[in-house]
Motif scaffolding. Structure first.
Motif, mmCIF file in Angstrom:
data_model
loop_
_atom_site.group_PDB
_atom_site.id
_atom_site.type_symbol
_atom_site.label_atom_id
_atom_site.label_comp_id
_atom_site.label_asym_id
_atom_site.label_seq_id
_atom_site.Cartn_x
_atom_site.Cartn_y
_atom_site.Cartn_z
ATOM 1 N N ARG A 239 0.796 -1.193 0.120
ATOM 2 C CA ARG A 239 -0.052 -0.047 -0.141
ATOM 3 C C ARG A 239 0.904 1.245 -0.008
ATOM 4 N NH1 ARG A 239 -5.574 0.980 1.232
ATOM 5 N NH2 ARG A 239 -5.837 3.306 1.623
ATOM 6 N N ASP A 240 0.332 2.122 -0.731
ATOM 7 C CA ASP A 240 1.224 3.392 -0.684
ATOM 8 C C ASP A 240 0.133 4.638 -0.599
ATOM 9 O OD1 ASP A 240 0.064 3.907 -3.209
ATOM 10 O OD2 ASP A 240 1.751 3.532 -4.352
ATOM 11 N N ASP A 241 0.224 5.920 -1.095
ATOM 12 C CA ASP A 241 -0.790 7.189 -0.590
ATOM 13 C C ASP A 241 -1.729 6.709 -1.754
ATOM 14 O OD1 ASP A 241 0.987 8.188 1.285
ATOM 15 O OD2 ASP A 241 1.805 9.386 -0.267
ATOM 16 N N LEU A 242 -1.605 6.008 -2.934
ATOM 17 C CA LEU A 242 -2.842 5.760 -3.751
ATOM 18 C C LEU A 242 -3.885 4.611 -3.380
ATOM 19 C CD1 LEU A 242 -0.967 6.641 -7.199
ATOM 20 C CD2 LEU A 242 -2.262 8.359 -5.603
ATOM 21 N N GLY A 243 -3.212 3.737 -2.428
ATOM 22 C CA GLY A 243 -4.119 2.458 -2.075
ATOM 23 C C GLY A 243 -3.125 1.224 -2.407
ATOM 24 N N TYR A 244 -3.874 0.180 -2.327
ATOM 25 C CA TYR A 244 -3.403 -1.051 -2.592
ATOM 26 C C TYR A 244 -2.790 -1.384 -3.948
ATOM 27 C CZ TYR A 244 -6.168 -2.581 1.814
ATOM 28 O OH TYR A 244 -6.383 -2.349 2.920
ATOM 29 N N ALA B 222 -25.660 -1.909 -7.135
ATOM 30 C CA ALA B 222 -26.816 -0.977 -6.581
ATOM 31 C C ALA B 222 -26.564 -0.711 -5.003
ATOM 32 C CB ALA B 222 -27.846 -1.944 -6.625
ATOM 33 N N GLU B 223 -26.073 -1.688 -4.144
ATOM 34 C CA GLU B 223 -25.713 -1.497 -2.768
ATOM 35 C C GLU B 223 -24.743 -0.432 -2.599
ATOM 36 O OE1 GLU B 223 -24.232 -4.112 1.044
ATOM 37 O OE2 GLU B 223 -24.707 -5.198 -1.148
ATOM 38 N N LEU B 224 -23.599 -0.450 -3.497
ATOM 39 C CA LEU B 224 -22.584 0.514 -3.092
ATOM 40 C C LEU B 224 -22.167 1.394 -4.404
ATOM 41 C CD1 LEU B 224 -20.462 1.723 -1.167
ATOM 42 C CD2 LEU B 224 -19.089 -0.286 -1.613
ATOM 43 N N PRO B 225 -23.158 2.369 -4.642
ATOM 44 C CA PRO B 225 -22.983 2.791 -6.109
ATOM 45 C C PRO B 225 -21.501 3.677 -6.227
ATOM 46 C CG PRO B 225 -24.838 3.626 -5.095
ATOM 47 C CD PRO B 225 -24.196 2.963 -4.144
ATOM 48 N N GLY C 235 -12.826 7.578 -5.645
ATOM 49 C CA GLY C 235 -12.289 8.235 -4.509
ATOM 50 C C GLY C 235 -11.099 7.821 -4.129
ATOM 51 N N PRO C 236 -10.090 8.284 -2.908
ATOM 52 C CA PRO C 236 -8.981 7.710 -2.611
ATOM 53 C C PRO C 236 -8.843 6.236 -2.362
ATOM 54 C CG PRO C 236 -9.511 9.862 -1.695
ATOM 55 C CD PRO C 236 -10.857 9.494 -2.306
ATOM 56 N N GLY C 237 -8.068 5.567 -2.806
ATOM 57 C CA GLY C 237 -7.885 4.006 -2.311
ATOM 58 C C GLY C 237 -8.719 3.162 -3.377
ATOM 59 N N GLY C 238 -9.612 3.978 -4.341
ATOM 60 C CA GLY C 238 -10.168 2.905 -5.314
ATOM 61 C C GLY C 238 -11.355 2.088 -4.737
ATOM 62 N N ASP D 33 -10.789 0.509 -1.046
ATOM 63 C CA ASP D 33 -10.912 1.219 -0.020
ATOM 64 C C ASP D 33 -12.690 1.288 0.272
ATOM 65 O OD1 ASP D 33 -8.163 1.499 0.499
ATOM 66 O OD2 ASP D 33 -8.333 3.552 0.647
ATOM 67 N N ARG D 34 -13.433 1.381 -0.824
ATOM 68 C CA ARG D 34 -14.667 1.767 -0.606
ATOM 69 C C ARG D 34 -15.614 0.393 -0.155
ATOM 70 N NH1 ARG D 34 -12.636 5.241 -2.134
ATOM 71 N NH2 ARG D 34 -12.406 5.286 0.040
ATOM 72 N N LEU D 35 -14.925 -0.847 -0.473
ATOM 73 C CA LEU D 35 -15.395 -2.025 0.046
ATOM 74 C C LEU D 35 -15.103 -2.463 1.372
ATOM 75 C CD1 LEU D 35 -14.494 -4.532 -3.220
ATOM 76 C CD2 LEU D 35 -17.033 -4.221 -2.318
ATOM 77 N N GLU D 36 -13.969 -1.991 2.000
ATOM 78 C CA GLU D 36 -13.402 -2.051 3.258
ATOM 79 C C GLU D 36 -14.303 -1.244 4.160
ATOM 80 O OE1 GLU D 36 -9.167 -4.323 3.180
ATOM 81 O OE2 GLU D 36 -9.305 -2.153 3.166
ATOM 82 N N GLU D 37 -14.624 -0.123 3.457
ATOM 83 C CA GLU D 37 -15.246 0.975 4.556
ATOM 84 C C GLU D 37 -16.743 0.492 4.846
ATOM 85 O OE1 GLU D 37 -12.748 4.668 3.008
ATOM 86 O OE2 GLU D 37 -14.890 4.377 2.092
ATOM 87 N N HIS D 38 -17.332 -0.088 3.480
ATOM 88 C CA HIS D 38 -18.850 -0.385 3.495
ATOM 89 C C HIS D 38 -18.965 -1.654 4.215
ATOM 90 C CE1 HIS D 38 -22.902 -0.683 1.777
ATOM 91 N NE2 HIS D 38 -22.509 -1.760 1.651
ATOM 92 N N PHE D 39 -17.958 -2.599 4.408
ATOM 93 C CA PHE D 39 -18.481 -3.637 5.252
ATOM 94 C C PHE D 39 -17.650 -3.880 6.541
ATOM 95 C CE2 PHE D 39 -19.178 -5.117 0.661
ATOM 96 C CZ PHE D 39 -20.343 -5.754 1.038
#
Length: 262
Positions: free
Chosen positions: A85-90, A157-160, A168-171, A174-180
Motif C-alpha cells: 500500500r502507498d498513498d494511492l491505495g493497494y 446497487a448497494e454501493l454505487p 475516491g481515494p484508495g479506489g 477502500d470503498r469495499l472495506e469501508e462499507h463492510f
C-alpha cells in the motif's frame, strides 16, 4: 492479419524477431529493404519500426540501423504473495507501482467470461459491471498490462461508488472495506492462453504469442460469511513478463528435521 498496413508490418517484424530471424543485438535491414520485403511504402515501414521501438523490441539511435533488444526477462512481474500500500491505495506488483493508465479507462455493463461468473457467484450469461484500464510506465503509448475488474450488479446497487467514474481515494478496495468494515483478502490464479483480438491490439502482441492471465479474487466478510466482491483479470505478454515468488516451507518440511522424519 487485421489493422493498418503499419500494424501488419509491425506484427510481421515482431514475429521475425521472436522467431530469431533478427537476433538480439543485431540490426534490422534498412527502411528501404523492409519496405520492399513487406510490400509497403518506406514511410509505413519506418512507422512500424518506431512502433516496435515503443514496445521495447528495438533501440533507435540517430544515423544507425535499429538494434534488436534482448527481451529475455527484460521485464519481470514479481508477485511474492504479498499486497502493498502507498498513498494511492493497494497495489500487487512492485515493478509496476508507478505505472499509470494508458488512454482513458472504460466502464460499463457486459456479460463476463463464464469462469468469472462462476467466481462471482452470478448466473452465466448475466450482466455484471466492469472497469477496464490499460497500464504502462509514465508516458508510454503502448500498454504493458490490461486489467479488468468485474463486480456483481447487486453490489453496484448497494454501493454505487463502485460504479462511479471516480471512486475516491484508495479506489474500489477502500470503498469495499469501508462499507463492510472488514479487511479484504485476495487469492490469485495465474494461467496462460492466446490473446483475443482486443488484447492483441492493446498489448501489441502477435496472435500466436501467449499472454499471462492473473485472475485475482477479492474476498470480503458479510455477516460472518465470505463472499467474492470483485474479480480482477490482468493480462500481459508472456514474452515480456515472468512470475517470481518465494517458496515457503510447510510445517512438514521444517528445519531442523524431526527425528524419524523421511
Amino acid at each position: 492479419m487485421t489493422g493498418t498496413a503499419q500494424d501488419r508490418v509491425a506484427e510481421q517484424i515482431r514475429r521475425a524477431i521472436e522467431a530469431g530471424e533478427y537476433p538480439a543485438g543485431g540490426s534490422l535491414p534498412s527502411g528501404e529493404k523492409l519496405a520492399k520485403k513487406y510490400g509497403v511504402h518506406r514511410n509505413t515501414a519506418q512507422k512500424a519500426v518506431r512502433q516496435l521501438a515503443g514496445e521495447g523490441y528495438l533501440t533507435l539511435t540517430r544515423r544507425h540501423a535499429p538494434k534488436v533488444r534482448d527481451r529475455l526477462r527484460h521485464l519481470m512481474l514479481v508477485r511474492d504473495r504479498s499486497v502493498y500500500r502507498d498513498d494511492l491505495g493497494y497495489y500487487f506488483d512492485r515493478n509496476a507501482k508507478d505505472w499509470r493508465a494508458v488512454g482513458t479507462p472504460t466502464r460499463g455493463v457486459a456479460v463476463p467470461p463464464e469462469h468469472v461468473s462462476d467466481l462471482l457467484g452470478v448466473p452465466r450469461g448475466q450482466d455484471v459491471f466492469f472497469r477496464d484500464r490499460k497500464m504502462g510506465p509514465a508516458g508510454a503509448e503502448t500498454a504493458l498490462q490490461v486489467a479488468t475488474s468485474y463486480l456483481p450488479m447487486a453490489l453496484i446497487a448497494e454501493l454505487p461508488a463502485l460504479g462511479s467514474e471516480k471512486t475516491g481515494p484508495g479506489g474500489i478496495y477502500d470503498r469495499l472495506e469501508e462499507h463492510f468494515d472488514s479487511a479484504l483478502e485476495w487469492q490469485e490464479t495465474i494461467s496462460a492462453r492466446l490473446p483475443t483480438p482486443e488484447e492483441q491490439a492493446a498489448l501489441r502482441v502477435p496472435a500466436l504469442s501467449p499472454i499471462l492471465v492473473v485472475t485475482r479474487e477479492a474476498h470480503i466478510q458479510r455477516d460472518g460469511e465470505t463472499e467474492v466482491a470483485e474479480v480482477n483479470e490482468t493480462r500481459m505478454s508472456a514474452a515480456q513478463f515472468a512470475v517470481s515468488y518465494a517458496v515457503r516451507r510447510d510445517a512438514s518440511a521444517a528445519w531442523p528435521r524431526r527425528e524419524g522424519a523421511a
